[in-house]
Design a protein around this motif. Structure first.
Motif, PDB file in Angstrom:
ATOM      1  N   VAL A  31       0.848  -1.199   0.000  1.00  0.00           N
ATOM      2  CA  VAL A  31       0.000   0.000   0.000  1.00  0.00           C
ATOM      3  C   VAL A  31       0.881   1.246   0.000  1.00  0.00           C
ATOM      4  O   VAL A  31       0.632   2.203  -0.754  1.00  0.00           O
ATOM      5  N   LYS A  32       1.912   1.232   0.818  1.00  0.00           N
ATOM      6  CA  LYS A  32       2.851   2.357   0.874  1.00  0.00           C
ATOM      7  C   LYS A  32       3.479   2.590  -0.499  1.00  0.00           C
ATOM      8  O   LYS A  32       3.626   3.741  -0.936  1.00  0.00           O
ATOM      9  N   ASP A  33       3.840   1.523  -1.192  1.00  0.00           N
ATOM     10  CA  ASP A  33       4.415   1.636  -2.528  1.00  0.00           C
ATOM     11  C   ASP A  33       3.427   2.249  -3.516  1.00  0.00           C
ATOM     12  O   ASP A  33       3.814   3.056  -4.375  1.00  0.00           O
ATOM     13  N   VAL A  34       2.157   1.887  -3.408  1.00  0.00           N
ATOM     14  CA  VAL A  34       1.138   2.441  -4.305  1.00  0.00           C
ATOM     15  C   VAL A  34       0.992   3.941  -4.060  1.00  0.00           C
ATOM     16  O   VAL A  34       0.916   4.732  -5.018  1.00  0.00           O
ATOM     17  N   TYR A  35       0.962   4.356  -2.791  1.00  0.00           N
ATOM     18  CA  TYR A  35       0.882   5.785  -2.490  1.00  0.00           C
ATOM     19  C   TYR A  35       2.107   6.521  -3.033  1.00  0.00           C
ATOM     20  O   TYR A  35       1.994   7.622  -3.580  1.00  0.00           O
ATOM     21  N   ALA A  36       3.277   5.924  -2.909  1.00  0.00           N
ATOM     22  CA  ALA A  36       4.501   6.545  -3.431  1.00  0.00           C
ATOM     23  C   ALA A  36       4.432   6.670  -4.951  1.00  0.00           C
ATOM     24  O   ALA A  36       4.832   7.698  -5.518  1.00  0.00           O
ATOM     25  N   GLU A  37       3.918   5.640  -5.609  1.00  0.00           N
ATOM     26  CA  GLU A  37       3.777   5.683  -7.065  1.00  0.00           C
ATOM     27  C   GLU A  37       2.789   6.773  -7.478  1.00  0.00           C
ATOM     28  O   GLU A  37       3.036   7.521  -8.433  1.00  0.00           O
ATOM     29  N   ALA A  38       1.677   6.856  -6.756  1.00  0.00           N
ATOM     30  CA  ALA A  38       0.680   7.887  -7.054  1.00  0.00           C
ATOM     31  C   ALA A  38       1.286   9.284  -6.860  1.00  0.00           C
ATOM     32  O   ALA A  38       1.078  10.178  -7.684  1.00  0.00           O
ATOM     33  N   LYS A  39       2.053   9.452  -5.786  1.00  0.00           N
ATOM     34  CA  LYS A  39       2.699  10.738  -5.516  1.00  0.00           C
ATOM     35  C   LYS A  39       3.675  11.093  -6.636  1.00  0.00           C
ATOM     36  O   LYS A  39       3.738  12.246  -7.077  1.00  0.00           O
ATOM     37  N   ALA A  40       4.417  10.100  -7.120  1.00  0.00           N
ATOM     38  CA  ALA A  40       5.355  10.328  -8.219  1.00  0.00           C
ATOM     39  C   ALA A  40       4.632  10.740  -9.498  1.00  0.00           C
ATOM     40  O   ALA A  40       5.220  11.385 -10.366  1.00  0.00           O
ATOM     41  N   ASN A  41       3.352  10.389  -9.595  1.00  0.00           N
ATOM     42  CA  ASN A  41       2.544  10.763 -10.752  1.00  0.00           C
ATOM     43  C   ASN A  41       1.741  12.036 -10.520  1.00  0.00           C
ATOM     44  O   ASN A  41       0.827  12.352 -11.280  1.00  0.00           O
ATOM     45  N   GLY A  42       2.056  12.757  -9.423  1.00  0.00           N
ATOM     46  CA  GLY A  42       1.440  14.058  -9.189  1.00  0.00           C
ATOM     47  C   GLY A  42       0.222  14.066  -8.287  1.00  0.00           C
ATOM     48  O   GLY A  42      -0.397  15.110  -8.098  1.00  0.00           O
ATOM     49  N   TYR A  43      -0.144  12.930  -7.711  1.00  0.00           N
ATOM     50  CA  TYR A  43      -1.299  12.885  -6.815  1.00  0.00           C
ATOM     51  C   TYR A  43      -0.863  13.165  -5.383  1.00  0.00           C
ATOM     52  O   TYR A  43       0.261  12.867  -4.997  1.00  0.00           O
ATOM     53  N   ASP A  44      -1.779  13.721  -4.596  1.00  0.00           N
ATOM     54  CA  ASP A  44      -1.498  14.020  -3.200  1.00  0.00           C
ATOM     55  C   ASP A  44      -1.903  12.831  -2.328  1.00  0.00           C
ATOM     56  O   ASP A  44      -3.093  12.499  -2.229  1.00  0.00           O
ATOM     57  N   ALA A  45      -0.917  12.185  -1.717  1.00  0.00           N
ATOM     58  CA  ALA A  45      -1.159  10.972  -0.941  1.00  0.00           C
ATOM     59  C   ALA A  45      -2.073  11.240   0.258  1.00  0.00           C
ATOM     60  O   ALA A  45      -2.925  10.410   0.588  1.00  0.00           O
ATOM     61  N   LYS A  46      -1.903  12.384   0.916  1.00  0.00           N
ATOM     62  CA  LYS A  46      -2.730  12.700   2.081  1.00  0.00           C
ATOM     63  C   LYS A  46      -4.208  12.774   1.689  1.00  0.00           C
ATOM     64  O   LYS A  46      -5.074  12.235   2.381  1.00  0.00           O
ATOM     65  N   THR A  47      -4.482  13.407   0.570  1.00  0.00           N
ATOM     66  CA  THR A  47      -5.863  13.512   0.091  1.00  0.00           C
ATOM     67  C   THR A  47      -6.391  12.145  -0.320  1.00  0.00           C
ATOM     68  O   THR A  47      -7.547  11.804  -0.033  1.00  0.00           O
ATOM     69  N   ARG A  49      -5.500   9.293   0.960  1.00  0.00           N
ATOM     70  CA  ARG A  49      -5.792   8.561   2.200  1.00  0.00           C
ATOM     71  C   ARG A  49      -7.141   8.987   2.774  1.00  0.00           C
ATOM     72  O   ARG A  49      -7.910   8.160   3.268  1.00  0.00           O
ATOM     73  N   ALA A  50      -7.435  10.278   2.695  1.00  0.00           N
ATOM     74  CA  ALA A  50      -8.723  10.785   3.192  1.00  0.00           C
ATOM     75  C   ALA A  50      -9.873  10.191   2.384  1.00  0.00           C
ATOM     76  O   ALA A  50     -10.901   9.793   2.949  1.00  0.00           O
ATOM     77  N   ILE A  51      -9.703  10.108   1.069  1.00  0.00           N
ATOM     78  CA  ILE A  51     -10.736   9.521   0.212  1.00  0.00           C
ATOM     79  C   ILE A  51     -10.935   8.047   0.537  1.00  0.00           C
ATOM     80  O   ILE A  51     -12.072   7.566   0.652  1.00  0.00           O
ATOM     81  N   VAL A  52      -9.841   7.317   0.710  1.00  0.00           N
ATOM     82  CA  VAL A  52      -9.935   5.895   1.059  1.00  0.00           C
ATOM     83  C   VAL A  52     -10.691   5.737   2.384  1.00  0.00           C
ATOM     84  O   VAL A  52     -11.567   4.875   2.522  1.00  0.00           O
ATOM     85  N   ARG A  53     -10.362   6.598   3.354  1.00  0.00           N
ATOM     86  CA  ARG A  53     -11.032   6.548   4.657  1.00  0.00           C
ATOM     87  C   ARG A  53     -12.528   6.827   4.497  1.00  0.00           C
ATOM     88  O   ARG A  53     -13.372   6.144   5.085  1.00  0.00           O
ATOM     89  N   LEU A  54     -12.883   7.816   3.665  1.00  0.00           N
ATOM     90  CA  LEU A  54     -14.298   8.144   3.438  1.00  0.00           C
ATOM     91  C   LEU A  54     -15.030   6.999   2.731  1.00  0.00           C
ATOM     92  O   LEU A  54     -16.175   6.691   3.063  1.00  0.00           O
ATOM     93  N   ARG A  55     -14.373   6.372   1.767  1.00  0.00           N
ATOM     94  CA  ARG A  55     -15.017   5.283   1.027  1.00  0.00           C
ATOM     95  C   ARG A  55     -15.262   4.054   1.896  1.00  0.00           C
ATOM     96  O   ARG A  55     -16.158   3.260   1.625  1.00  0.00           O
ATOM     97  N   ARG A  56     -14.458   3.916   2.961  1.00  0.00           N
ATOM     98  CA  ARG A  56     -14.646   2.788   3.890  1.00  0.00           C
ATOM     99  C   ARG A  56     -15.880   2.974   4.765  1.00  0.00           C
ATOM    100  O   ARG A  56     -16.443   2.008   5.270  1.00  0.00           O
ATOM    101  N   MET A  57     -16.277   4.217   4.947  1.00  0.00           N
ATOM    102  CA  MET A  57     -17.406   4.525   5.830  1.00  0.00           C
ATOM    103  C   MET A  57     -18.727   4.215   5.131  1.00  0.00           C
ATOM    104  O   MET A  57     -18.833   4.297   3.911  1.00  0.00           O
ATOM    105  N   GLU A  58     -19.726   3.916   5.932  1.00  0.00           N
ATOM    106  CA  GLU A  58     -21.065   3.767   5.379  1.00  0.00           C
ATOM    107  C   GLU A  58     -21.576   5.148   4.999  1.00  0.00           C
ATOM    108  O   GLU A  58     -21.153   6.158   5.550  1.00  0.00           O
TER     109      GLU A  58
END
Length: 79
Positions: A31-47, A49-58
């Protein structure tokens, strides 16, 4: 004899837990590697993570959390 059986059963439980903990660590590293890859492609990892947390919620819990956040932001003049 039942002490030996109980000790063996306990040992097997501990070994299963240890294997699962190792697998969990491996998955966490992936998972850490995927976030690093996303960051290298210009995505914000913190944001992300927030989306992943929201999607886990009902849906209802997510809506309540978002409404509460909006209320707090408005109270602090952050809107």
């Amino acid at each position: 004899m039942s002490d030996n059986v109980a000790a063996e059963q306990l040992r097997l439980f501990i070994e299963r837990i240890e294997r699962l903990e190792e697998e969990k660590k491996g998955i966490a590293d992936d998972v850490k590697d995927v976030y690093a890859e996303a960051k290298a492609n210009g995505y914000d990892a913190k944001t992300m993570r927030a989306i992943v947390r929201l999607r886990r919620m009902e849906k209802n819990a997510r809506q309540e959390a978002e409404a509460l956040l909006d209320t707090y932001k408005a109270a602090l003049g952050l809107d």
